[in-house]
Design a protein around this motif. Sequence first.
Motif, mmCIF file in Angstrom:
data_model
loop_
_atom_site.group_PDB
_atom_site.id
_atom_site.type_symbol
_atom_site.label_atom_id
_atom_site.label_comp_id
_atom_site.label_asym_id
_atom_site.label_seq_id
_atom_site.Cartn_x
_atom_site.Cartn_y
_atom_site.Cartn_z
ATOM 1 N N VAL A 1 -4.953 2.665 12.172
ATOM 2 C CA VAL A 1 -4.152 2.591 10.941
ATOM 3 C C VAL A 1 -4.358 3.847 10.101
ATOM 4 C CG1 VAL A 1 -3.769 1.339 8.779
ATOM 5 C CG2 VAL A 1 -4.141 0.076 10.915
ATOM 6 N N ALA A 2 -5.625 4.137 9.755
ATOM 7 C CA ALA A 2 -5.889 5.335 8.949
ATOM 8 C C ALA A 2 -7.371 5.656 8.959
ATOM 9 C CB ALA A 2 -5.419 5.137 7.511
ATOM 10 N N ALA A 3 -7.673 6.945 9.032
ATOM 11 C CA ALA A 3 -9.027 7.420 8.764
ATOM 12 C C ALA A 3 -9.245 7.320 7.259
ATOM 13 C CB ALA A 3 -9.190 8.858 9.241
ATOM 14 N N VAL B 1 2.055 -1.070 11.050
ATOM 15 C CA VAL B 1 1.036 -0.022 10.993
ATOM 16 C C VAL B 1 1.467 1.079 10.033
ATOM 17 C CG1 VAL B 1 -0.146 1.773 12.322
ATOM 18 C CG2 VAL B 1 0.171 -0.506 13.316
ATOM 19 N N SER B 2 2.736 1.458 10.092
ATOM 20 C CA SER B 2 3.248 2.518 9.231
ATOM 21 C C SER B 2 3.147 2.140 7.758
ATOM 22 C CB SER B 2 4.704 2.829 9.598
ATOM 23 O OG SER B 2 5.234 3.831 8.761
ATOM 24 N N GLU B 3 3.494 0.892 7.457
ATOM 25 C CA GLU B 3 3.412 0.420 6.071
ATOM 26 C C GLU B 3 1.966 0.412 5.586
ATOM 27 O OE1 GLU B 3 4.734 -1.456 2.382
ATOM 28 O OE2 GLU B 3 5.634 -0.150 3.898
ATOM 29 N N LEU B 4 1.063 -0.095 6.408
ATOM 30 C CA LEU B 4 -0.345 -0.119 6.036
ATOM 31 C C LEU B 4 -0.881 1.294 5.835
ATOM 32 C CD1 LEU B 4 -1.588 -2.867 8.517
ATOM 33 C CD2 LEU B 4 -1.706 -3.012 6.015
ATOM 34 N N ASN B 5 -0.515 2.200 6.737
ATOM 35 C CA ASN B 5 -0.965 3.582 6.634
ATOM 36 C C ASN B 5 -0.500 4.215 5.319
ATOM 37 O OD1 ASN B 5 0.019 6.644 7.195
ATOM 38 N ND2 ASN B 5 -1.961 6.251 8.172
#
Length: 327
Positions: free
Chosen positions: A122-124, A269-273
């Motif tokens: 998702v994101a670092a 995933v894009s929204e969470l990122n």
Amino acid sequence: MTRISRRTFNGLAVSGLALSGLGLAPPALAQRGPNVTVVVPYTAGSAPDLFGRLLTEHLHKLMDRTMIVENRVGASGNLGTLSVARATPDGTTLLVTANTIVMNPSLFKSLQYDPVKSFEPVAALVTANFALVVSAGLGTKTLAEFVAKAKAAKDPINYGSPGIGTPHHLCMELFRRRAGIELVHVPYRGLAPAVTDLAGGHISAMFMQINAATELAKQGRVHVLALMGSTRNPIAPEIATFAEQGIKDVDVDNWWAMFAPAGTPAAVVSELNARVNEVLKLPEVRKAMETQGQTPMGGPPAVLRTLVETDRARWAEVIKEANIALD
């Protein structure tokens, strides 16, 4: 009265996230969505846990979703991590973990998850610099003095860590191999007793986060010799990196990141990122990180995937060379 099954409810939530990512207004029910469980596979009060709670507090506000942090500890983080790998990939179960996720596959031969195949990055989130710290009683105040003392010692200098296979342990193994010195590992059951014994002079050295290291240094109980990572840390700009002091290939950081189960829809995933990146830019969040000597990361999921693949290979080599295994 029409009843909505959990499966349908989750589907509406996923649809809501997907529509939001497209700039469309989802139905009110889908926008609110079910609760999101954020699993942290470490004890409450640990550094990843504290940051995970700070992150989810702001995600809750941005996404209008109830975010529940759940500490599922055990087996060096593997129990909680595995539970997320096995969760339904609908965005309602997430993982906030440390870089142990890329170390454990080389430490545990029977591991039931894969850091690449079992998760969607998702994101670092953040990096937390480790520093080499020695007891004030050791009589060395510089990295060069410590290396020289270790090479000349009849009996190897000892060092502590919170346990076998922890980042603190592996960082010391990486350093000592690059420096060409012998050291004796003294594993503890947790970080606190190791730090206590280092400050008391019962062990000679260890790696710890820069914020904790500088606090002990101010008390005159330890000396901070070198910083891991590629650049100096604003919290202690006087501490030079290993590379600056002539020891190369020790430019690694302790990091934390967010993952979702493999198969989670790309729109979710894009929204969470996007929301995580928003949180990392908030002034109050950045200030909280700075006081801990942490640096925000962020970026698209591809940044985290590359980090996972690169560090997994790096630590696999260290673990193999040091012949470390936990099962």
